[in-house]
Design a protein around this motif. Structure first.
Motif, PDB file in Angstrom:
ATOM      1  N   LEU A  78       0.969  -1.041   0.012  1.00 33.12           N
ATOM      2  CA  LEU A  78       0.142  -0.195  -0.279  1.00 33.12           C
ATOM      3  C   LEU A  78       0.774   1.298   0.130  1.00 33.12           C
ATOM      4  O   LEU A  78       1.832   1.284   0.476  1.00 33.12           O
ATOM      5  CB  LEU A  78      -0.938   0.205   1.514  1.00 33.12           C
ATOM      6  N   TYR A  79       0.591   2.080  -0.991  1.00 34.75           N
ATOM      7  CA  TYR A  79       1.446   3.499  -1.134  1.00 34.75           C
ATOM      8  C   TYR A  79       0.842   3.987  -0.285  1.00 34.75           C
ATOM      9  O   TYR A  79      -0.268   4.560  -0.793  1.00 34.75           O
ATOM     10  CB  TYR A  79       1.743   3.855  -2.212  1.00 34.75           C
ATOM     11  N   VAL A  80       0.702   5.868   0.848  1.00 29.93           N
ATOM     12  CA  VAL A  80       0.543   6.552   1.286  1.00 29.93           C
ATOM     13  C   VAL A  80       0.945   7.502   0.754  1.00 29.93           C
ATOM     14  O   VAL A  80       2.162   7.582   1.181  1.00 29.93           O
ATOM     15  CB  VAL A  80      -0.095   6.067   2.940  1.00 29.93           C
ATOM     16  N   GLY A  81       0.487   8.226   0.444  1.00 26.93           N
ATOM     17  CA  GLY A  81       1.036   9.913  -0.117  1.00 26.93           C
ATOM     18  C   GLY A  81      -0.608  11.057  -0.370  1.00 26.93           C
ATOM     19  O   GLY A  81      -1.087  11.032  -0.031  1.00 26.93           O
ATOM     20  N   ASP A  82       0.248  12.067  -0.136  1.00 26.85           N
ATOM     21  CA  ASP A  82      -0.222  12.917  -0.570  1.00 26.85           C
ATOM     22  C   ASP A  82      -0.902  13.995  -2.130  1.00 26.85           C
ATOM     23  O   ASP A  82      -1.641  14.049  -2.230  1.00 26.85           O
ATOM     24  CB  ASP A  82       0.364  15.031   0.193  1.00 26.85           C
ATOM     25  N   GLY A  83       0.496  12.902  -2.618  1.00 24.62           N
ATOM     26  CA  GLY A  83      -0.419  13.182  -4.389  1.00 24.62           C
ATOM     27  C   GLY A  83       1.150  13.910  -4.633  1.00 24.62           C
ATOM     28  O   GLY A  83       1.832  14.169  -5.861  1.00 24.62           O
ATOM     29  N   GLY A  84       1.784  14.773  -3.730  1.00 19.00           N
ATOM     30  CA  GLY A  84       3.149  15.656  -4.916  1.00 19.00           C
ATOM     31  C   GLY A  84       3.858  14.909  -5.539  1.00 19.00           C
ATOM     32  O   GLY A  84       4.107  13.484  -4.984  1.00 19.00           O
ATOM     33  N   SER A  85       4.829  15.150  -6.706  1.00 20.50           N
ATOM     34  CA  SER A  85       5.758  14.805  -7.068  1.00 20.50           C
ATOM     35  C   SER A  85       5.329  14.193  -7.753  1.00 20.50           C
ATOM     36  O   SER A  85       5.735  12.900  -8.216  1.00 20.50           O
ATOM     37  CB  SER A  85       7.043  14.289  -6.361  1.00 20.50           C
ATOM     38  N   ARG A  86       3.884  13.262  -8.511  1.00 21.21           N
ATOM     39  CA  ARG A  86       3.006  12.510  -9.033  1.00 21.21           C
ATOM     40  C   ARG A  86       3.469  10.854  -8.119  1.00 21.21           C
ATOM     41  O   ARG A  86       3.340  10.438  -9.125  1.00 21.21           O
ATOM     42  CB  ARG A  86       3.692  12.674 -10.613  1.00 21.21           C
ATOM     43  N   GLU A  87       3.683  10.390  -6.956  1.00 23.11           N
ATOM     44  CA  GLU A  87       4.257   9.856  -6.018  1.00 23.11           C
ATOM     45  C   GLU A  87       3.133   8.502  -6.717  1.00 23.11           C
ATOM     46  O   GLU A  87       3.098   7.865  -6.858  1.00 23.11           O
ATOM     47  CB  GLU A  87       4.522  10.204  -4.923  1.00 23.11           C
ATOM     48  N   LEU A  88       1.838   8.910  -6.544  1.00 24.70           N
ATOM     49  CA  LEU A  88       0.404   8.030  -6.366  1.00 24.70           C
ATOM     50  C   LEU A  88       0.468   7.519  -8.224  1.00 24.70           C
ATOM     51  O   LEU A  88       0.389   6.474  -8.066  1.00 24.70           O
ATOM     52  CB  LEU A  88      -0.783   9.275  -6.098  1.00 24.70           C
ATOM     53  N   TYR A  89       0.491   8.242  -9.238  1.00 31.02           N
ATOM     54  CA  TYR A  89       0.317   7.552 -10.334  1.00 31.02           C
ATOM     55  C   TYR A  89       1.590   6.558 -10.277  1.00 31.02           C
ATOM     56  O   TYR A  89       1.564   5.791 -11.469  1.00 31.02           O
ATOM     57  CB  TYR A  89       1.239   8.661 -11.557  1.00 31.02           C
ATOM     58  N   ALA A  90       2.867   7.662 -10.038  1.00 30.33           N
ATOM     59  CA  ALA A  90       4.297   6.236 -10.150  1.00 30.33           C
ATOM     60  C   ALA A  90       4.132   4.482  -9.466  1.00 30.33           C
ATOM     61  O   ALA A  90       5.062   3.491  -9.411  1.00 30.33           O
ATOM     62  CB  ALA A  90       5.545   6.891  -9.171  1.00 30.33           C
ATOM     63  N   ALA A  91       3.288   5.565  -8.204  1.00 27.35           N
ATOM     64  CA  ALA A  91       2.954   3.654  -6.985  1.00 27.35           C
ATOM     65  C   ALA A  91       1.950   2.960  -8.086  1.00 27.35           C
ATOM     66  O   ALA A  91       2.330   2.289  -8.004  1.00 27.35           O
ATOM     67  CB  ALA A  91       2.474   4.609  -5.793  1.00 27.35           C
ATOM     68  N   GLN A  92       1.111   3.618  -8.304  1.00 28.68           N
ATOM     69  CA  GLN A  92       0.098   2.762  -9.581  1.00 28.68           C
ATOM     70  C   GLN A  92       0.700   2.417 -10.710  1.00 28.68           C
ATOM     71  O   GLN A  92       0.356   1.408 -11.024  1.00 28.68           O
ATOM     72  CB  GLN A  92      -0.766   3.830 -10.226  1.00 28.68           C
ATOM     73  N   GLN A  93       1.743   2.942 -11.009  1.00 31.29           N
ATOM     74  CA  GLN A  93       2.184   1.909 -12.283  1.00 31.29           C
ATOM     75  C   GLN A  93       3.248   1.119 -12.106  1.00 31.29           C
ATOM     76  O   GLN A  93       3.897   0.370 -12.551  1.00 31.29           O
ATOM     77  CB  GLN A  93       3.758   3.327 -13.578  1.00 31.29           C
TER      78      GLN A  93
END
Length: 226
Positions: free
Chosen positions: A170-185
């Motif tokens: 599970l990746y938890v973040g506010d979303g800065g630096s496109r981190e959520l998209y990168a985690a999903q990828q």
């Protein structure tokens, strides 16, 4: 089955918007550069990747920016460092008890915990000395490892070191630096945390609310995803 939770640091486990804040406009004001704010911001942000990946310290980044503007003195750099340290002290003196309780509960459940943060030299020092740090099984700090989010290399390194597959994270973040998209990828399960969102103000809001991801309004809500 989730075997690991990977956290961002800022605006996830702690917030820079707690107590004193010290952003570009504050630096410019302290140094008498109000009329050159945008020029200062441009010079400062030009070194962001190098500061994040360990090429320059925070102090060196300030020095480079001030030299670009013809405003450098050692005293000005020291002033900024001191004010910045005060702001970070506020941040790390106000770690929410909910963040600590969440990490404690994950440990009690046998869930591995990772930290993945894009961080400058001064932030790195505070992170390593704060009460959250012992909870991390794998801390990946960009300043130390020379890579930063959203690089897939950083996400792959995390799963390798945790000894789990991406779909077990599970990746938890506010979303800065496109981190959520990168985690999903990368194959992880991204969750956008929003519990600090209302504290942020423009132009420093790291990320808007992203409708395409699941959200957690409170730290304890993360447990529902395990």
């Amino acid at each position: 089955m989730i075997k690991a939770v990977v956290f961002d640091m800022f605006e996830t486990l702690v917030t820079l918007f707690e107590g004193k804040t010290y952003f570009s406009e504050n630096v410019a004001s302290d140094l008498g550069l109000d009329d050159e704010l945008e020029a200062y911001r441009k010079a400062w942000h030009a070194t962001e990747t190098d500061r994040t990946t360990g090429k320059y310290t925070f102090a060196q980044g300030i020095e480079i920016a001030l030299k670009e503007l013809g405003q450098y003195t050692p005293q000005k750099v020291e002033l900024v460092i001191s004010k910045r340290r005060q702001a970070l002290q506020d941040t790390f003196s106000a770690i929410p008890k909910e963040s600590i309780q969440l990490l404690q509960e994950l440990k009690a459940r046998g869930i591995k915990i990772g930290l993945m943060t894009n961080t400058f030299s001064d932030e790195r020092d505070f992170i390593r000395s704060c009460e959250l740090f012992p909870f991390f099984d794998v801390p990946l700090i960009s300043y130390e490892i020379g890579i930063c989010k959203p690089s897939q290399e950083m996400f792959n390194k995390m799963t390798d070191l945790l000894g789990v597959s991406a779909d077990e994270c599970l990746y938890v973040g506010d979303g800065g630096s496109r981190e959520l998209y990168a985690a999903q990828q990368a194959g992880m399960h991204p969750v956008q945390c929003t519990w600090f969102h209302d504290l942020a103000f423009e132009p420093h809001v790291p990320c808007p609310i992203l409708d395409e991801f699941e959200h957690a309004e409170h730290q304890k809500d993360i447990l529902a995803f395990i």
